[in-house]
Design a protein around this motif. Structure first.
Motif, PDB file in Angstrom:
ATOM      1  N   GLY A 191       0.798  -1.224   0.000  1.00  0.00           N
ATOM      2  CA  GLY A 191       0.000   0.000   0.000  1.00  0.00           C
ATOM      3  C   GLY A 191       0.824   1.263   0.000  1.00  0.00           C
TER       4      GLY A 191
ATOM      5  N   ARG B  84       5.365  -2.771  -7.484  1.00  0.00           N
ATOM      6  CA  ARG B  84       4.348  -3.564  -8.168  1.00  0.00           C
ATOM      7  C   ARG B  84       4.142  -3.080  -9.588  1.00  0.00           C
ATOM      8  NH1 ARG B  84       1.959  -7.109  -4.589  1.00  0.00           N
ATOM      9  NH2 ARG B  84       2.585  -6.608  -2.467  1.00  0.00           N
TER      10      ARG B  84
ATOM     11  N   ARG C 140       4.883  -5.507 -12.901  1.00  0.00           N
ATOM     12  CA  ARG C 140       3.923  -5.849 -13.942  1.00  0.00           C
ATOM     13  C   ARG C 140       4.527  -5.734 -15.338  1.00  0.00           C
ATOM     14  NH1 ARG C 140       0.364  -3.599 -10.454  1.00  0.00           N
ATOM     15  NH2 ARG C 140       0.354  -1.490 -11.277  1.00  0.00           N
ATOM     16  N   HIS C 141       5.507  -4.854 -15.512  1.00  0.00           N
ATOM     17  CA  HIS C 141       6.013  -4.622 -16.868  1.00  0.00           C
ATOM     18  C   HIS C 141       7.433  -5.115 -17.088  1.00  0.00           C
ATOM     19  CE1 HIS C 141       2.550  -2.073 -17.894  1.00  0.00           C
ATOM     20  NE2 HIS C 141       2.607  -1.699 -16.634  1.00  0.00           N
TER      21      HIS C 141
ATOM     22  N   ARG D 202      -5.074  22.360  -5.690  1.00  0.00           N
ATOM     23  CA  ARG D 202      -6.349  22.754  -5.124  1.00  0.00           C
ATOM     24  C   ARG D 202      -6.295  24.156  -4.533  1.00  0.00           C
ATOM     25  NH1 ARG D 202      -9.193  20.250  -0.281  1.00  0.00           N
ATOM     26  NH2 ARG D 202      -7.688  18.577  -0.258  1.00  0.00           N
TER      27      ARG D 202
ATOM     28  N   GLU E 185       0.260   3.880 -17.270  1.00  0.00           N
ATOM     29  CA  GLU E 185      -0.268   3.450 -15.976  1.00  0.00           C
ATOM     30  C   GLU E 185       0.225   4.377 -14.880  1.00  0.00           C
ATOM     31  OE1 GLU E 185       0.209  -0.937 -15.509  1.00  0.00           O
ATOM     32  OE2 GLU E 185      -0.193  -0.436 -13.406  1.00  0.00           O
TER      33      GLU E 185
ATOM     34  N   LYS F 184      -1.649   7.568 -14.505  1.00  0.00           N
ATOM     35  CA  LYS F 184      -2.932   7.444 -13.819  1.00  0.00           C
ATOM     36  C   LYS F 184      -2.739   7.552 -12.313  1.00  0.00           C
ATOM     37  CE  LYS F 184      -6.116   4.499 -16.363  1.00  0.00           C
ATOM     38  NZ  LYS F 184      -6.619   3.124 -16.368  1.00  0.00           N
ATOM     39  N   THR F 185      -1.676   6.958 -11.826  1.00  0.00           N
ATOM     40  CA  THR F 185      -1.469   6.941 -10.388  1.00  0.00           C
ATOM     41  C   THR F 185      -0.536   8.041  -9.957  1.00  0.00           C
ATOM     42  OG1 THR F 185       0.265   5.353 -10.785  1.00  0.00           O
ATOM     43  CG2 THR F 185      -1.849   4.515 -10.101  1.00  0.00           C
ATOM     44  N   LYS F 186      -0.212   8.938 -10.856  1.00  0.00           N
ATOM     45  CA  LYS F 186       0.690  10.041 -10.547  1.00  0.00           C
ATOM     46  C   LYS F 186       2.048   9.537 -10.082  1.00  0.00           C
ATOM     47  CE  LYS F 186      -2.758  13.460  -9.747  1.00  0.00           C
ATOM     48  NZ  LYS F 186      -3.724  13.207 -10.712  1.00  0.00           N
TER      49      LYS F 186
ATOM     50  N   ALA G  59      -4.617  -4.410  -0.866  1.00  0.00           N
ATOM     51  CA  ALA G  59      -3.414  -3.940  -1.541  1.00  0.00           C
ATOM     52  C   ALA G  59      -3.022  -4.870  -2.673  1.00  0.00           C
ATOM     53  CB  ALA G  59      -2.279  -3.836  -0.538  1.00  0.00           C
TER      54      ALA G  59
ATOM     55  N   LEU H 275      -5.255  -4.400  -5.726  1.00  0.00           N
ATOM     56  CA  LEU H 275      -5.226  -3.111  -6.418  1.00  0.00           C
ATOM     57  C   LEU H 275      -4.786  -3.215  -7.873  1.00  0.00           C
ATOM     58  CD1 LEU H 275      -4.004  -0.330  -3.986  1.00  0.00           C
ATOM     59  CD2 LEU H 275      -6.148  -0.533  -5.164  1.00  0.00           C
ATOM     60  N   PRO H 276      -3.712  -3.917  -8.146  1.00  0.00           N
ATOM     61  CA  PRO H 276      -3.247  -3.945  -9.535  1.00  0.00           C
ATOM     62  C   PRO H 276      -4.277  -4.508 -10.498  1.00  0.00           C
ATOM     63  CG  PRO H 276      -1.752  -5.182  -8.126  1.00  0.00           C
ATOM     64  CD  PRO H 276      -2.771  -4.593  -7.242  1.00  0.00           C
TER      65      PRO H 276
ATOM     66  N   TYR I 221      -6.860  -1.765 -12.214  1.00  0.00           N
ATOM     67  CA  TYR I 221      -6.512  -0.538 -12.908  1.00  0.00           C
ATOM     68  C   TYR I 221      -7.100  -0.458 -14.300  1.00  0.00           C
ATOM     69  CZ  TYR I 221      -2.803  -2.492 -15.854  1.00  0.00           C
ATOM     70  OH  TYR I 221      -2.101  -3.184 -16.771  1.00  0.00           O
TER      71      TYR I 221
ATOM     72  N   ALA J 135      -6.729   3.318   3.822  1.00  0.00           N
ATOM     73  CA  ALA J 135      -5.504   3.872   3.238  1.00  0.00           C
ATOM     74  C   ALA J 135      -5.234   3.212   1.898  1.00  0.00           C
ATOM     75  CB  ALA J 135      -4.332   3.646   4.183  1.00  0.00           C
ATOM     76  N   ILE J 136      -5.512   1.930   1.846  1.00  0.00           N
ATOM     77  CA  ILE J 136      -5.255   1.221   0.605  1.00  0.00           C
ATOM     78  C   ILE J 136      -6.330   1.533  -0.415  1.00  0.00           C
ATOM     79  CG2 ILE J 136      -4.958  -1.064  -0.357  1.00  0.00           C
ATOM     80  CD1 ILE J 136      -3.804  -1.798   2.386  1.00  0.00           C
TER      81      ILE J 136
ATOM     82  N   PHE K 169      -6.407   6.880  -6.265  1.00  0.00           N
ATOM     83  CA  PHE K 169      -5.375   7.499  -7.085  1.00  0.00           C
ATOM     84  C   PHE K 169      -5.147   6.715  -8.357  1.00  0.00           C
ATOM     85  CE2 PHE K 169      -4.382  10.991  -4.660  1.00  0.00           C
ATOM     86  CZ  PHE K 169      -4.224  10.667  -3.329  1.00  0.00           C
ATOM     87  N   LEU K 170      -5.215   5.396  -8.198  1.00  0.00           N
ATOM     88  CA  LEU K 170      -5.014   4.527  -9.348  1.00  0.00           C
ATOM     89  C   LEU K 170      -6.018   4.844 -10.439  1.00  0.00           C
ATOM     90  CD1 LEU K 170      -3.050   2.112  -9.599  1.00  0.00           C
ATOM     91  CD2 LEU K 170      -4.958   0.645  -9.144  1.00  0.00           C
ATOM     92  N   LEU K 171      -7.220   5.200 -10.019  1.00  0.00           N
ATOM     93  CA  LEU K 171      -8.262   5.463 -10.998  1.00  0.00           C
ATOM     94  C   LEU K 171      -8.322   6.924 -11.369  1.00  0.00           C
ATOM     95  CD1 LEU K 171     -10.703   3.131  -9.211  1.00  0.00           C
ATOM     96  CD2 LEU K 171      -9.815   2.780 -11.487  1.00  0.00           C
ATOM     97  N   GLY K 172      -7.344   7.678 -10.882  1.00  0.00           N
ATOM     98  CA  GLY K 172      -7.281   9.070 -11.288  1.00  0.00           C
ATOM     99  C   GLY K 172      -8.226   9.966 -10.538  1.00  0.00           C
TER     100      GLY K 172
END
Lengths: 158, 332, 502
Positions: B38, B46, B50-51, B212, B290, B293-295, C44, C47-48, C51, C337-338, C344-347
């Motif tokens: 997390g 992670r 994945r890549h 913001r 990817e 998307k997650t910054k 957690a 999560l992957p 996405y 938290a997770i 965030f993952l989804l913007g």
């Protein structure tokens, strides 16, 4: 038993809080404030309990939690408790030496066979099921790390 | 004679990629993360996992395992001492581990410079931001502040704490540092509540709040990122070279913000393959998409560069290290 | 707002999000049931996979999984005395005791119904609070949070046995818990406190191994000693038929259920208290509803109210915890938290936007919680007989499985052998506490709240010096804390008076 356990716990807490206060003395004040504020009363409370057990009447305690079963005669209770503790400790040792993947089915087979007096077949089948679930879920699906166990490492089998 | 040597050399060269290409197929590469799932380090690992597969010869499976504890010292110790140098174990951990080693934290059983360095997957920049409704718009105004500016932090060792601490103790800014918040998100909540006036932290984590309009960035550490290049650098306000060295030492690990290493004595050719794979993975368009998307903005710093930076860190003169240790403790 | 709420419902009821929610429920079912796979860890790990999904689908999956965990965690706690989740330990005290009396069905029925009601109340709170969320959360600054921790600690008094001796032991346990909470690096000076010079203790004691040891190991030993099945000699038929009675119990004590659900929601809303506290405060509150010392003694031996309270609080907490997570990006619990990571993952950036631009998405979250809980409870009810029947399996067949779960459970939080040692150590401590008649709940409370109290105290003093004591909410909370401590004393006094008069 009841009172002896209470006495033991209280003494242990008294010792522990004493040690805690002592270790905290040399820290900067911000780090030691809370340990002192909690530790000193704790020490006093623990000593109070010790005195109460030693000098008070034995009618003192009512269980707040759950009561250990009273159905069996005390020698049986003692023996079975020791046996259970031995199994738990033994399982831990097995995990350390042999690693989870081996210790788990081993425990299941051993316990069912020797404590449960089940047949080898049932014990074995059960162990296989448990091991399968364990392996499938934890190792394959979740990739959680289970180290191989010290004995295996010493023998170079890991 | 020469011809035969040339032939042998040619065969050797031709065989080498073959040998390397076979080195990973059918195997599993494990990335050990020194934190629970997390967090930032875990998310980066992670994402890479994945890549990474498609860029490693033989396309091995890449999995992530978490080994939290002692702010990732335990994971580092494990990768250094226990893991086998066969290229199948990668470690990623707290970027401040060099500081732990430098300040002599007990329990450190690694030498950060002796790992087989793959590199760093990102850079990080620490900035200090304060609430927009405060009258201080830039560093000079902040410097002249009459009232103490309350800065929230999580605890010693985190950049939320160390960065403003040095600004306070070395540059003399009028800060009151209040520490003990359980996470940087909690500090942001406190900022909204006007309980604290600002916080320091990574630019990426503060960006949503800057956008913001809640906080305004005032000063940054040495590493720059698009968006904060114009901010003044904390070191430029250092009153003497020693203070400057201390600030530089604090921010040095930020250039190796997501360290990736392999156990020491991993063969050089495997390290080379891994470095190339990482570089390609980080440039991989799918990963970049990817990451957007997650910054997560990944940028590869190759291992030799990372190692150079850290060797420099470890070779600081003793008196600077001693002075440093008075302010900075190893923590998060 | 109603429009957004309706839109949110429609979003969830589309077939894709719904399907994902069902998958999430299945996953969450097993996660909660098995100790060792924490809801947080699994979130957690999942999560992957999300996405590539659309936000609504992804959240349906994540929340579907997450909402169910507390419910099924109760099942493991009741049936086996092993905390299925860190947040479901309190229910062991009375729930497992009921199982040992052959009332597993009743306990399960009560727990499931209470969980459902709790979840509904939590979701309702989330929905209703959306307009007032920001000012609500913003009033709770560090001084208020410190006072809340004190209120939580005050429940130690309720969780102790009655009488001066009982209180003494309760506070001994609580004090021990608070000392244990201080192990680790302190956030003020960076000193490593009580770490015994080991790396393992550098970040403090982890809650899960302690809980598992403290509660599960004495139960296992007890089971071995009894030599029977968990339900003992209770007739088999009776075991599962209590379910309906359990459900009726919840409605019989409906005001308690609602109050505990509100406690849970409230604890969930205040970021920083952590998830484990709600169940113990609810349990403490439930014990306060005992009308006389006899009834009070019944707690811990199988009073259904001890099941209802924590059951409701656990699920309502999740709805409450979503509030600061969505509105501020500050997670109300570790699993949140997770979940934030998922945002965030989804913007999506949590903050005012979630309450304005994405309001229907926010409401879809509320509906997901509601639907997921209803479905989960329905499934559990169908399986109730089978589940309750496990309590009539001979003990020696269950013990190895439970032991395996216990050890895996404590190991997998950090992948450390030392965690298992901690479990064993606290197993011994738990065993002796039970033998000595000491309450274990205060120890958990102290452990969970100790550090929080310390941190917020320092922050309050550093920031406000002495002025924080006079803030209105702080004073109200102080009054509540005092009354919580005094209530059991008052109860005892009143009972004595009634006794002398009679």
């Amino acid at each position: 038993m009841h009172n002896k356990a209470s006495l033991g716990l209280a003494l242990a807490i008294a010792a522990l809080s004493g040690w805690a206060i002592f270790s905290a003395l040399e820290w900067p004040w911000k780090a030691k404030l809370f340990p002192m504020v909690i530790g000193i009363p704790l020490l006093c409370l623990a000593l109070a309990e010790v005195l109460w057990v030693v000098f008070g009447s034995s009618a003192g305690a009512k269980a707040a939690d759950f009561k250990l079963t009273q159905d069996q005669p005390p020698e049986v209770v003692r023996r079975r408790t020791l046996v259970a503790t031995a199994w738990i400790g033994g399982f831990f040792v097995a995990i350390m030496l042999l690693g989870f993947p081996i210790a788990v089915p081993l425990l299941v087979v051993a316990y069912l066979r020797f404590e449960g007096k089940e047949s080898w077949l049932l014990s074995g089948a059960f162990a296989l099921m448990v091991w399968g679930a364990f392996y499938g879920l934890f190792e394959r699906l979740l990739h959680l790390p289970f180290p191989p166990g010290w004995l295996l490492e010493w023998l170079g089998l890991a | 004679m020469k011809r035969r040597q040339l032939l042998v050399a040619a065969i050797g060269l031709a065989a080498a990629p073959l040998a390397m290409a076979q080195s990973f197929s059918g195997k599993t590469v494990t990335i050990i993360v020194g934190y629970k799932p997390g967090g930032g380090y875990d998310a980066t690992a992670r994402l890479l996992a994945r890549h990474l597969t498609k860029h490693l010869p033989g396309n091995p499976t890449v999995i992530v395992q978490n080994m939290p504890g002692a702010n990732s010292v335990i994971a580092a110790n494990h990768v250094y001492n226990v893991a086998k140098p066969d290229g199948l174990t990668i470690g990623t951990f707290n970027r401040n581990l060099p500081i732990a080693q430098l300040t002599g934290v007990s329990g450190v059983k690694y030498d950060i410079t002796k790992f087989a360095w793959i590199g760093s997957a990102a850079n990080e920049s620490t900035i200090l931001a304060i609430r927009t409704d405060l009258p201080y718009k830039n560093f000079e105004e902040l410097r002249k502040a009459k009232e103490p500016v309350v800065i929230g932090s999580t605890g010693p060792g985190a950049n939320t704490h160390d960065f403003p601490l040095l600004l306070k103790d070395l540059v003399g800014l009028n800060f009151k540092i209040v520490s003990g918040y359980s996470s940087s998100a909690d500090i942001m909540l406190a900022v909204e509540r006007k309980e604290v006036d600002g916080r320091a932290g990574s630019f990426t984590s503060l960006l949503p709040f800057i956008e913001r309009g809640l906080v305004r960035p005032i000063v940054r550490a040495r590493t720059s990122e698009p968006g904060i290049e114009k901010l003044p650098v904390d070191e430029s306000f250092a009153p003497n070279p020693r203070a400057k060295a201390i600030m530089a030492l604090r921010s040095a690990p930020e250039q190796v913000a997501r360290p990736y290493v392999m156990p020491p004595k991993t063969p050089a050719d495997i390290v080379k393959v891994m470095r190339e794979a990482f570089a390609k993975t980080i440039d991989d368009p799918e990963l970049v998409a990817e990451g957007k998307k997650t910054k997560m903005d990944l940028e590869f710093t190759p291992g030799d560069q990372a190692q150079k930076i850290l060797v420099e860190v470890m070779h600081q003169p003793k008196d600077i290290v001693q002075e440093f240790a008075k302010y900075i403790k190893f923590g998060e | 707002m109603l429009e957004a709420s309706w839109e949110g419902l429609l979003l969830v009821l589309q077939w894709k999000p719904f399907a994902f929610m069902l998958v999430g429920i299945v996953v969450g079912f097993w996660v909660g049931l098995l100790p060792g796979i924490g809801g947080a860890t699994t979130l957690a790990l999942m999560l992957p996979f999300i996405y590539t999904m659309q936000p609504v689908e992804a959240f349906a999956f994540l929340l579907g999984m997450h909402s169910v965990v507390a419910t099924t965690g109760d099942i493991t706690s009741i049936l086996f005395g092993v905390p299925g989740e860190a947040t479901t330990a309190a229910i062991i005290l009375d729930g497992h005791a009921m199982a040992k009396r052959g009332e597993a069905g009743r306990a399960l029925g009560a727990a499931l119904t209470a969980s459902l009601i709790g979840a509904l109340i939590g979701a309702a709170a989330l929905a209703l609070a959306i307009p007032v969320v920001r000012p609500l959360v913003l009033t709770f600054g560090s001084p208020e949070l410190f006072m809340l921790a004190i209120v939580g600690l005050a429940f130690i008094a309720s969780l102790s046995a009655q009488g001066a001796r009982g209180m003494l032991r309760g506070f001994l346990a609580g004090g021990l818990g608070m000392m244990l909470a201080m192990v680790g690096q302190d956030p003020q000076a960076g000193v490593g406190r009580f770490t015994l010079d080991t790396l393992y203790l550098w970040q403090g004691l982890d809650l899960v191994p302690v809980l598992v040891g403290l509660f599960a190991i004495p139960e296992i030993i007890d089971l071995a000693v009894r030599g029977t099945s968990i339900a003992g000699d209770a007739p088999v038929g009776r075991i599962s038929h209590g379910a309906l009675q359990g459900m009726k119990d919840v409605f019989r004590h409906i005001s308690l259920t609602i109050r505990c659900a509100l406690i849970g929601t409230f604890v969930g809303i205040t970021p920083g208290l952590g998830g484990a506290v709600a169940q113990w405060m609810a349990y403490g509150h439930a014990t306060q509803s005992a009308r006389n010392p006899e009834e009070r003694k019944g707690f811990g031996a199988g009073d259904v109210r001890g099941v209802i309270g924590p059951g409701a609080a656990c699920n309502s907490k999740e709805g409450g915890a979503l509030i600061p997570t969505i509105a501020f990006g500050v997670p109300g619990s570790t699993s949140m938290a997770i979940l934030l990571g998922g945002f965030f993952l989804l913007g999506l950036v949590p903050g005012p936007d979630m309450l304005t631009k994405h309001l229907s998405l926010t409401y879809s979250l509320v509906w997901t919680i509601v639907l997921a809980n209803i479905i989960a409870v329905a499934v559990c009810v169908l399986l109730l007989n089978r589940l309750a029947g496990l309590t009539s399996v001979p003990g020696h067949r269950l013990i190895p499985v439970i032991l395996v779960l216990v050890f895996i459970g404590s190991f997998t939080s950090n992948s450390h052998y030392a965690d298992i040692l901690v479990t064993l150590l606290f197993g011994a401590v738990g065993y002796f506490m039970v033998t000595a008649g000491w309450p274990r709940a205060p120890l958990v409370l102290g452990l969970v709240l100790g550090k929080i109290a310390e941190n917020y105290l320092y922050i309050s003093v550093a920031r406000y010096e002495a002025a924080w004591l006079s803030r209105p909410v702080v004073m109200v909370l102080l009054a509540i804390a005092v009354s919580v401590v005094c209530y059991p004393v008052y109860q005892a006094w009143r009972a004595r008076r009634r006794g002398t008069r009679a």
